[in-house]
Design an enzyme around this catalytic site. Structure first.
Site, PDB file in Angstrom:
ATOM      1  N   LEU A  94       0.828  -1.210   0.000  1.00 13.30           N
ATOM      2  CA  LEU A  94       0.000   0.000   0.000  1.00 13.30           C
ATOM      3  C   LEU A  94       0.863   1.261   0.000  1.00 13.30           C
ATOM      4  O   LEU A  94       0.565   2.238  -0.705  1.00 13.30           O
ATOM      5  CB  LEU A  94      -0.942  -0.001   1.202  1.00 13.30           C
ATOM      6  N   TYR A  95       1.913   1.256   0.788  1.00 16.32           N
ATOM      7  CA  TYR A  95       2.799   2.424   0.859  1.00 16.32           C
ATOM      8  C   TYR A  95       3.420   2.701  -0.511  1.00 16.32           C
ATOM      9  O   TYR A  95       3.396   3.836  -1.005  1.00 16.32           O
ATOM     10  CB  TYR A  95       3.876   2.174   1.906  1.00 16.32           C
TER      11      TYR A  95
END
Length: 248
Positions: free
Chosen positions: A155-156
């Site tokens: 996600l990052y």
């Protein structure tokens, strides 16, 4: 922005109360920029940083604003113009990183990550499109972890890949105004954001990954931002500078 001087430059640094953001605010103040120390919740360290910059002869104010909120982002720019003058530099440093595998990720974690890292960057860029002085600078933040494809960073990294795309497109959209738009992509840097939740073994592993065999320091990243925000960085545009000691 006058290409030969930063004497009248006004820099907004988001997420500037600590870590890399605080180092950037201090460095830009030393370079001669008036600095807006933006924070979302931690007023005390932001005010302490403003006091330090002021004591050293610089100009700075602290402004609370959650940049993931469009109204707050607008108010950040309005307050800057009212108290320091038209902004000339925007540094989109604010960001969050919470690790989870893709299988274990949740919609709530996705929303939290993208609200700050992508929506926040988009909100301030939208304001910069109409409020930043011609000849100014926009400096976004990505990550060198993008090239590593490490588990739990999905996600990052996805959020930072979006930031890189926005950076390149915004550079083209501002054609004719002499505004440069770039991104800085740090490697592992010794900040609370990076160190939190990691074992000594993990930290040692990251330390030895770059050929220079150390973690980056906030001051290392601030120096790159200083270059992009100053006259010597005027010919760099639409680029991602991977400040990582040769990591990838």
């Amino acid at each position: 922005m006058n290409s030969s001087s930063t004497a009248h430059s006004v820099a907004i640094v988001t997420g500037a109360s600590r870590g890399i953001g605080a180092a950037i605010a201090e460095r830009l103040a030393r370079d001669g920029h008036a600095v807006v120390v933006n924070y979302a919740s931690s007023a005390a360290p932001a005010e302490a940083l403003v006091a330090k910059i002021t004591a050293e002869g610089g100009r700075a104010i602290a402004v609370k604003a959650d940049i993931s909120n469009a109204a707050d982002a607008r108010r950040l720019f309005e307050t800057t113009s009212e108290q320091l003058g038209q902004p000339t530099v925007l540094v989109n440093n604010a960001g969050i990183m919470k690790n989870a595998t893709i299988a274990e990720s949740t919609n709530a974690l996705f929303d939290e990550t993208f609200d700050t890292n992508v929506r926040g960057t988009l909100n301030t860029m939208r304001e910069a499109a109409t409020r930043l002085a011609d000849g100014g600078r926009v400096i976004n933040f990505s990550t060198s972890v993008l090239a590593l494809n490490r588990p739990t960073y999905g996600l990052y990294c996805a959020s930072k890949a979006a930031v890189e795309a926005l950076t390149r497109i915004f550079a083209n959209e501002l054609r004719g105004r002499n505004i440069t738009v770039n991104a800085v992509a740090p490697g592992p840097t010794a900040t609370a954001l990076f160190l939190e939740g990691k074992t000594e073994q993990q930290i040692s592993q990251f330390t030895n990954m770059p050929p220079l065999q150390r973690l980056g320091l906030p001051e290392d990243i601030a120096a790159v931002v200083s270059f992009l925000a100053g006259p010597d960085g005027a010919w760099v545009n639409g680029q991602v500078l991977r400040a990582n000691g040769g990591l990838a």
